[in-house]
Design a protein around this motif. Structure first.
Motif, PDB file in Angstrom:
ATOM      1  N   VAL A 354      -1.527   8.450   7.957  1.00  0.00           N
ATOM      2  CA  VAL A 354      -2.071   8.201   9.289  1.00  0.00           C
ATOM      3  C   VAL A 354      -2.758   9.452   9.822  1.00  0.00           C
ATOM      4  CG1 VAL A 354      -1.558   7.359  11.603  1.00  0.00           C
ATOM      5  CG2 VAL A 354      -0.176   6.597   9.677  1.00  0.00           C
ATOM      6  N   GLU A 355      -2.086  10.595   9.686  1.00  0.00           N
ATOM      7  CA  GLU A 355      -2.670  11.843  10.158  1.00  0.00           C
ATOM      8  C   GLU A 355      -3.977  12.149   9.431  1.00  0.00           C
ATOM      9  OE1 GLU A 355       1.807  12.247  10.807  1.00  0.00           O
ATOM     10  OE2 GLU A 355       0.445  11.251   9.419  1.00  0.00           O
ATOM     11  N   SER A 356      -4.012  11.893   8.124  1.00  0.00           N
ATOM     12  CA  SER A 356      -5.228  12.131   7.346  1.00  0.00           C
ATOM     13  C   SER A 356      -6.377  11.250   7.826  1.00  0.00           C
ATOM     14  CB  SER A 356      -4.960  11.856   5.860  1.00  0.00           C
ATOM     15  OG  SER A 356      -3.986  12.727   5.364  1.00  0.00           O
ATOM     16  N   ALA A 357      -6.084   9.954   7.992  1.00  0.00           N
ATOM     17  CA  ALA A 357      -7.117   9.033   8.462  1.00  0.00           C
ATOM     18  C   ALA A 357      -7.590   9.404   9.863  1.00  0.00           C
ATOM     19  CB  ALA A 357      -6.577   7.601   8.444  1.00  0.00           C
ATOM     20  N   ALA A 358      -6.669   9.853  10.715  1.00  0.00           N
ATOM     21  CA  ALA A 358      -7.040  10.227  12.080  1.00  0.00           C
ATOM     22  C   ALA A 358      -7.992  11.424  12.087  1.00  0.00           C
ATOM     23  CB  ALA A 358      -5.787  10.542  12.897  1.00  0.00           C
TER      24      ALA A 358
END
Length: 443
Positions: A354-358
């Motif tokens: 999630v952090e990567s996609a964000a």
């Protein structure tokens, strides 16, 4: 000047970055080396392939930082969250997905977008001209990693990441194991029974720990040193930190009642989470490992209910790299020494899908805004995305910089007027404040 945005890497961050930029009216080319050039962890050539867990973690957007990040990505019309919702699997309060159909559908959406094209090739060097985002993830190719090192005059930091094994569901003994989500969490019966639980007595747990510590493990090459990210520690490393560590971590028995022996309290419990929609595959939660394959089958079959287990995939370990972002990146995620290049995703030192996609979402929007002749400011630091980008572009201590999941410790403190808040009330205050700030930023 060429107005096309080029993105190296088609993982979570690269796919999201492309989607956001294209929807702002910018032409995008994703350069993805798979399947021509494989990696240790990937199995396909699909974009946004999930290589470790199939979970995006908690979906609680009122009292959980990662759930709040889900909310922000949905508010920004994020592709990853859109497709996660379509391929969701029961997982209690977590957002878990059927990994293969998820990656296939992300790929299909990207391929169908009129402003996005995909070029299957390895980019071995940082380009000197044009608009670029490096979203290669933790498995950046050796050639590109060397180019980045040369361009930044700084060594990559390195750590080792481990993958958990996946078990065929029909090989699990359900006369011993039972279905239940911790604390029976979930709105439907399917969600409340999203996990398979394998109980251990104290003697069984002690024997398991002994075997875990004695098992043959993957050794690092001579001269190769690295640390582990605490959020993805191999179970044997956790066990080395103390015999009770696992029992208070991924093997904690709280919130679970053995359906076969409700009067007996398990000393420890191993949980398995559904890994595909058919329910034929389950991954062992928190059981990332660096044990050799033969040792894995021996040790994991000591778990009650898994004595005859068949494994669709055994665990493994691989070297990850990330840059010292607080030193190297500006608040637009640009490389200070080469401002035509942005970085996004795990290579920046955020941890998790999630952090990567964000960070891909932000990099894509910022790059598109620049191409269109304007500047997009970062989200406020009291939002989840803002807290992350602030952390990696200057908020963290560069000398001790390590991969970080989103958490409320990265947010500016809440002013507790009128006395001390309870933890749940405080977290709700964080999310309420963040949603208001993020909505204003989007507008």
């Amino acid at each position: 000047m060429n107005k096309t945005l080029h993105i190296i890497g088609g993982g979570m961050a690269g796919s999201e970055a492309a989607w956001q930029a294209a929807n702002m009216g910018v032409d995008v080319v994703i350069h993805e080396m798979r399947p021509k050039v494989g990696t240790f962890a990937h199995r396909s050539g699909f974009l946004a392939e999930m290589v470790c867990s199939n979970s995006f973690r908690s979906d609680d957007d009122e009292r959980n930082a990662v759930g709040l990040l889900h909310w922000e990505m949905r508010a920004a019309n994020g592709l990853i969250m859109e497709q996660a919702a379509l391929h969701r699997l029961p997982a209690g309060g977590a957002l878990a997905v059927d990994r293969d159909p998820f990656a296939e559908s992300v790929t299909a959406r990207i391929m169908a977008h009129p402003r996005i094209s995909v070029s299957y090739e390895e980019i071995p060097e940082l380009p000197t001209q044009g608009h670029w985002i490096v979203a290669t993830g933790p498995l950046t190719s050796g050639a590109l990693a060397n180019s980045i090192r040369q361009a930044t005059s700084a060594e990559h930091l390195a750590f080792f990441d481990a993958i958990a094994p996946i078990v065929y569901a029909d090989s699990i003994n359900m006369d011993v194991a039972w279905l239940q989500s911790r604390y029976d969490k979930g709105e439907t019966e399917e969600e409340r029974t999203a996990y398979i639980n394998c109980p251990m007595t104290k003697p069984q747990y002690e024997a398991f720990i002994d075997a875990l510590l004695a098992a043959d493990k993957t050794e690092f090459h001579e001269g190769e040193t690295a640390g582990y990210f605490d959020g993805c520690l191999p179970i044997e490393v956790m066990a080395e930190r103390g015999r009770e560590t696992l029992r208070h971590g991924p093997m904690k028995p709280v919130g679970l009642t053995n359906a076969h022996k409700p009067e007996e309290k398990a000393y420890a419990v191993v949980q398995l989470r559904r890994d595909n929609k058919l329910g034929t595959l389950y991954n062992i939660v928190g059981f990332q490992t660096k044990m050799k394959y033969g040792a894995q089958t021996e040790v994991f079959k000591m778990i009650p209910g898994l004595e005859e287990a068949s494994f669709a995939r055994l665990g493994g370990i691989h070297r990850n790299t990330f840059i010292n972002s607080p030193t190297l990146l500006d608040d637009q995620m640009r490389l200070k020494s080469r401002p035509n290049i942005r970085f996004a995703g795990q290579v920046t030192g955020v941890e998790g899908y999630v952090e990567s996609a964000a960070m891909g979402l932000l990099a894509g929007r910022m790059a598109a805004a620049e191409i269109l002749g304007r500047t997009l400011p970062p989200p406020p630091p009291d939002t989840a995305m803002g807290a992350l980008i602030t952390h990696i572009t200057g908020g963290a201590e560069a000398k001790t910089f390590q991969p970080m999941n989103v958490n409320f410790g990265l947010f500016p403190p809440i002013d507790a007027k009128g006395g001390r808040r309870g933890r749940k009330d405080r977290y709700k205050a964080y999310t309420d404040r963040a949603k208001e700030a993020f909505t204003a930023w989007l507008s």
